[in-house]
Scaffold this active site. Structure first.
Site, PDB file in Angstrom:
ATOM      1  N   LEU A  12       0.825  -1.205   0.000  1.00 45.77           N
ATOM      2  CA  LEU A  12       0.000   0.000   0.000  1.00 45.77           C
ATOM      3  C   LEU A  12       0.860   1.255   0.000  1.00 45.77           C
ATOM      4  CD1 LEU A  12      -2.800   1.243   0.069  1.00 45.77           C
ATOM      5  CD2 LEU A  12      -2.805   0.963   2.555  1.00 45.77           C
ATOM      6  N   ASP A  35      11.168   3.744  12.080  1.00 46.84           N
ATOM      7  CA  ASP A  35      10.438   2.691  12.773  1.00 46.84           C
ATOM      8  C   ASP A  35       9.462   3.364  13.729  1.00 46.84           C
ATOM      9  OD1 ASP A  35       9.502   0.544  14.205  1.00 46.84           O
ATOM     10  OD2 ASP A  35      11.461  -0.381  14.510  1.00 46.84           O
ATOM     11  N   ILE A  36       8.166   3.201  13.489  1.00 44.90           N
ATOM     12  CA  ILE A  36       7.184   3.936  14.292  1.00 44.90           C
ATOM     13  C   ILE A  36       7.143   3.475  15.744  1.00 44.90           C
ATOM     14  CG2 ILE A  36       5.767   4.456  12.286  1.00 44.90           C
ATOM     15  CD1 ILE A  36       3.761   2.354  13.269  1.00 44.90           C
ATOM     16  N   ALA A  59       2.551  -1.596   9.423  1.00 41.67           N
ATOM     17  CA  ALA A  59       1.692  -2.499  10.196  1.00 41.67           C
ATOM     18  C   ALA A  59       2.405  -3.822  10.442  1.00 41.67           C
ATOM     19  CB  ALA A  59       0.378  -2.761   9.463  1.00 41.67           C
ATOM     20  N   TYR A  60       2.022  -4.460  11.520  1.00 40.89           N
ATOM     21  CA  TYR A  60       2.433  -5.843  11.801  1.00 40.89           C
ATOM     22  C   TYR A  60       1.254  -6.713  11.379  1.00 40.89           C
ATOM     23  CZ  TYR A  60       3.872  -9.987  14.468  1.00 40.89           C
ATOM     24  OH  TYR A  60       4.232 -11.259  14.858  1.00 40.89           O
ATOM     25  N   THR A 100      -8.535  -2.865   9.727  1.00 39.91           N
ATOM     26  CA  THR A 100      -8.877  -4.165   9.170  1.00 39.91           C
ATOM     27  C   THR A 100     -10.269  -4.626   9.581  1.00 39.91           C
ATOM     28  OG1 THR A 100      -8.253  -6.528   9.237  1.00 39.91           O
ATOM     29  CG2 THR A 100      -7.748  -5.217  11.168  1.00 39.91           C
ATOM     30  N   ASP A 101     -10.830  -5.528   8.791  1.00 39.55           N
ATOM     31  CA  ASP A 101     -12.093  -6.174   9.114  1.00 39.55           C
ATOM     32  C   ASP A 101     -11.986  -7.111  10.313  1.00 39.55           C
ATOM     33  OD1 ASP A 101     -10.441  -7.628   7.095  1.00 39.55           O
ATOM     34  OD2 ASP A 101     -11.872  -9.227   7.496  1.00 39.55           O
ATOM     35  N   TYR A 124      -3.837  -9.966  17.136  1.00 43.02           N
ATOM     36  CA  TYR A 124      -3.693  -9.071  15.983  1.00 43.02           C
ATOM     37  C   TYR A 124      -4.887  -8.128  15.878  1.00 43.02           C
ATOM     38  CZ  TYR A 124      -4.129  -7.567  11.129  1.00 43.02           C
ATOM     39  OH  TYR A 124      -4.313  -6.821  10.000  1.00 43.02           O
ATOM     40  N   LYS A 128      -5.025  -3.966  16.273  1.00 49.65           N
ATOM     41  CA  LYS A 128      -5.508  -3.065  15.230  1.00 49.65           C
ATOM     42  C   LYS A 128      -6.641  -2.179  15.740  1.00 49.65           C
ATOM     43  CE  LYS A 128      -4.367  -2.885  11.506  1.00 49.65           C
ATOM     44  NZ  LYS A 128      -3.339  -2.026  10.852  1.00 49.65           N
TER      45      LYS A 128
END
Length: 294
Positions: A12, A35-36, A59-60, A100-101, A124, A128
């Site tokens: 993305l 690196d955030i 994202a991880y 994410t869904d 996870y 998120k």
């Protein structure tokens, strides 16, 4: 508009950087460059850059790995976003964050909308959801939920040899190589084409509707088996597809079965998404052209 793209080496991030480059001033940073997880580095980079918008594509995404490594998942998906929101506030920038869904439990019988209560079922998914909440700390923010993202990988490989693409990209790889592919018959999704997600992101930034949470997915939904069948038709191949059931697999992290999302809110502000079938047709044509020239 000056944009800071964080996580620019991912599918993305690469696509957003490519789309914005030439029309806007873009600063693209990879994980090596920013690196955030390092809050001080985030603030230093943002204050030095002073962007109008921060696009967080970092994202991880190891869903199963997060079960045994929750520290890393939370550091990237939650607390890293918190640092970006704080930095965005410091320079009065808009923060765009992708979620994410998986924040839903998958027990619905119709597509989820933005007002439906989340109920994450894995580390996870929880990380998120926390990231969504932290992103909302930025005075101006757009949190875009995407799912089954595809279109940026193909046959490309990371330096460690892993395929770069998403599940759908790997499906296309397998079909084009005449290999058997396995797909879920009991998971329903609304696939998101990267190019369409980028278009919708830019549209939101231009239109500037009320900030908040938006579902940014292809219109409509289907089972993964249905998606794979459509993909094979668009690719012009006769696939060997083996249907598998989520319940028959012993996976570390629980997956939601019904993941369809409604994107009506996005359409209502002027950033309507094409159908997933239309997106798949455009993607398949690109893959066919690539296959012919490789």
């Amino acid at each position: 508009m000056k944009a800071l793209v964080v996580g620019a080496a991912g599918q993305l991030g690469e696509a957003l950087t490519r789309m914005l480059d030439g029309t806007d001033e873009v600063v693209a940073t990879t994980r090596t460059e920013l690196d955030i997880v390092d809050a001080a580095a985030v603030l230093e980079t943002v204050t030095a850059t002073r962007p109008d918008v921060i696009l967080n594509c970092a994202a991880y995404n190891d869903v199963d790995g997060a079960e045994s490594d929750p520290r890393t998942a939370l550091a990237v998906n939650a607390f890293g976003v918190q640092s970006l929101a704080a930095a965005a506030s410091a320079v009065d920038a808009t923060l765009v964050h992708y979620s994410t869904d998986f924040v839903f439990d998958g027990e619905a019988v119709r597509p989820y909308c933005e007002t439906d209560p989340p109920n994450p079922q894995s580390v996870y998914a929880t990380s998120k959801l926390l990231g969504e909440w932290f992103a909302a700390d930025a005075p101006r923010h757009y949190v875009l939920r995407v799912e089954s993202l595809f279109g940026g990988g193909g046959l490309a490989r990371d330096p460690d040899g892993r395929a770069r693409g998403s599940s759908l990209d790997r499906l296309a790889d397998g079909m084009l190589q005449s290999r058997e592919v396995q797909v879920f018959v009991d998971r329903t999704v609304s696939p998101s084409y990267i190019e369409d997600v980028c278009d919708a992101t830019v549209a939101l930034l231009r239109i500037q509707p009320p900030d908040g949470l938006y579902h940014c997915v292809g219109s409509g939904h289907a089972t993964w088996f249905g998606v794979a069948t459509e993909l094979a038709q668009r690719l012009g191949v006769t696939p060997v597809i083996r249907g598998i059931r989520l319940d028959d697999l012993d996976l570390p992290a629980r997956r939601p079965k019904f993941c369809a999302l409604s994107n009506q809110k996005l359409a209502d502000v002027g950033a309507a998404m094409p159908t997933w079938q239309d997106a798949l047709a455009r993607y398949a044509e690109r893959r066919r052209q690539t296959a012919r020239t490789s």
